[in-house]
Design an enzyme around this catalytic site. Sequence first.
Site, PDB file in Angstrom:
ATOM      1  CE  LYS A  52      -4.760  -1.578   0.545  1.00 40.70           C
ATOM      2  NZ  LYS A  52      -5.155  -2.683   0.816  1.00 40.70           N
ATOM      3  CB  SER A  77      -8.896   1.218  11.234  1.00 40.85           C
ATOM      4  OG  SER A  77      -9.669  -0.186  10.674  1.00 40.85           O
ATOM      5  CD  GLU A 203     -13.255 -12.309  -4.957  1.00 42.83           C
ATOM      6  OE1 GLU A 203     -13.361 -10.898  -4.489  1.00 42.83           O
ATOM      7  OE2 GLU A 203     -13.899 -12.856  -5.559  1.00 42.83           O
ATOM      8  N   GLY A 207     -15.679 -13.275   0.205  1.00 44.20           N
ATOM      9  CA  GLY A 207     -16.197 -12.561   0.241  1.00 44.20           C
ATOM     10  C   GLY A 207     -15.892 -12.313  -1.595  1.00 44.20           C
ATOM     11  CG  ASP A 209     -16.742  -8.166  -4.280  1.00 43.65           C
ATOM     12  OD1 ASP A 209     -16.359  -8.882  -3.042  1.00 43.65           O
ATOM     13  OD2 ASP A 209     -16.208  -6.955  -4.717  1.00 43.65           O
ATOM     14  CB  SER A 303      -0.109  -8.122  -0.723  1.00 40.51           C
ATOM     15  OG  SER A 303      -1.505  -8.959  -0.052  1.00 40.51           O
TER      16      SER A 303
HETATM   17  C1  LIG Z   1      -5.284  -3.949   0.873  1.00 42.78           C
HETATM   18  C2  LIG Z   1      -4.451  -4.891   0.569  1.00 42.78           C
HETATM   19  C3  LIG Z   1      -5.582  -5.760   0.045  1.00 42.78           C
HETATM   20  C4  LIG Z   1      -6.349  -6.107  -1.607  1.00 42.78           C
HETATM   21  O1  LIG Z   1      -5.675  -4.796  -1.529  1.00 42.78           O
HETATM   22  P1  LIG Z   1      -6.902  -3.852  -3.173  1.00 42.78           P
HETATM   23  O2  LIG Z   1      -5.916  -2.495  -3.875  1.00 42.78           O
HETATM   24  O3  LIG Z   1      -7.772  -4.051  -2.034  1.00 42.78           O
HETATM   25  O4  LIG Z   1      -7.302  -5.384  -3.615  1.00 42.78           O
HETATM   26  C5  LIG Z   1      -4.240  -6.858  -0.051  1.00 42.78           C
HETATM   27  N1  LIG Z   1      -3.010  -7.467   0.950  1.00 42.78           N
HETATM   28  C6  LIG Z   1      -3.088  -6.312   1.994  1.00 42.78           C
HETATM   29  C7  LIG Z   1      -1.906  -6.813   3.229  1.00 42.78           C
HETATM   30  C8  LIG Z   1      -3.522  -5.169   1.559  1.00 42.78           C
HETATM   31  O5  LIG Z   1      -3.027  -4.104   2.524  1.00 42.78           O
END
Ligand SMILES: *Cc1c(COP(=O)(O)O)cnc(C)c1O
Length: 318
Positions: A52, A77, A203, A207, A209, A303
């Site tokens: 992020k 949050s 996903e 969820g 979607d 991620s």
């Molecule tokens: C926000 C997040 C996601 C999902 O990312 P999107 O851009 O909302 O699809 C996946 N893994 C982590 C660790 C995140 O913080």
Amino acid sequence: MTITYADVEAAARRLAGVAHRTPVLTSRTADARTGAKLYFKAEPLQRAGAFKFRGAYNAIAALGEAERRRGVLAFSSGNHAQAIAYAGALQGAPTVIVMPHDAPAIKVAATEGYGAEVVRYDRYTEDREAVSRRLAEERGLTVIPPYDHPDVIAGQGTAVKELIEETGPLDVILVCLGGGGLLAGSLLSARALAPEAAIYGVEPEAGNDGQMSLARGEIVRIPVPVSIADGALTTHLGQHTFPIIRREVTGIVTVSDAQLVAAMRFFVERMKLVVEPTGCLAAAAAFEGIVPVAGKRVGVILSGGNVDPAALARFLAA
Ligand SMILES: *Cc1c(COP(=O)(O)O)cnc(C)c1O
């Protein structure tokens, strides 16, 4: 506004020397189990612990000088809030983070630690977006949403850009999916740099979607899902993310919470890496054979790694 790979390249230039170029890790054990060659892009080692930071930093860097000095607002949050707080501090932009009154103290402290002002709202009686809009108007702040924003998408795309630059051609790329900022950005990079690769969003089962939206050809909204993947509890894809995903993605698959826990355990035991539940979505799809990977070169996005140590211990003990 059309978002293209050129926007990802522009984001990469802004992030150069600021975001970590995170390592791409491999594991013989994982390869032996899946019959694939797996390349894990380790975003738990990114600044603020998740990808992020890329989108947050890029979106703030893209603002004009005056806007940046007035400041930015995020409502979350989770990892986006911390990323905005940190990226704002690095660029001299004041940041306001709107959080529910019952947000964990540890998260509030971490966000304030990066220099952000945390404004609380009552999640039972107040509407988060209304509170945010009012604050933003009163103080002239720019709202930066967690996924549905062109500069956020472009920033997130730099992770897969780096991955492919390092690995060369890939047959399959697996990406964690919440609101689709990471997946949309990844698709822009992958279509430019690895046009032959099959790219899947992953996903939480509870969820799905994204899967339903793809099947129906329109954004499907669901109630807030219940899953340990707390970074992917989004109720719908975005106006900016969905068109890119619909046009470019190979498919969207789901994994269960139990499969996420098994993947977390694998990363701690075998690779000495803390990956949060949401961060395990893509890996779990490979480990469980939900996307066929045997005999293939596979890029896997891990991620993020922001999980409370006590929660991690509970997951691993279960
Ligand atoms: C926000 C997040 C996601 C999902 O990312 P999107 O851009 O909302 O699809 C996946 N893994 C982590 C660790 C995140 O913080």
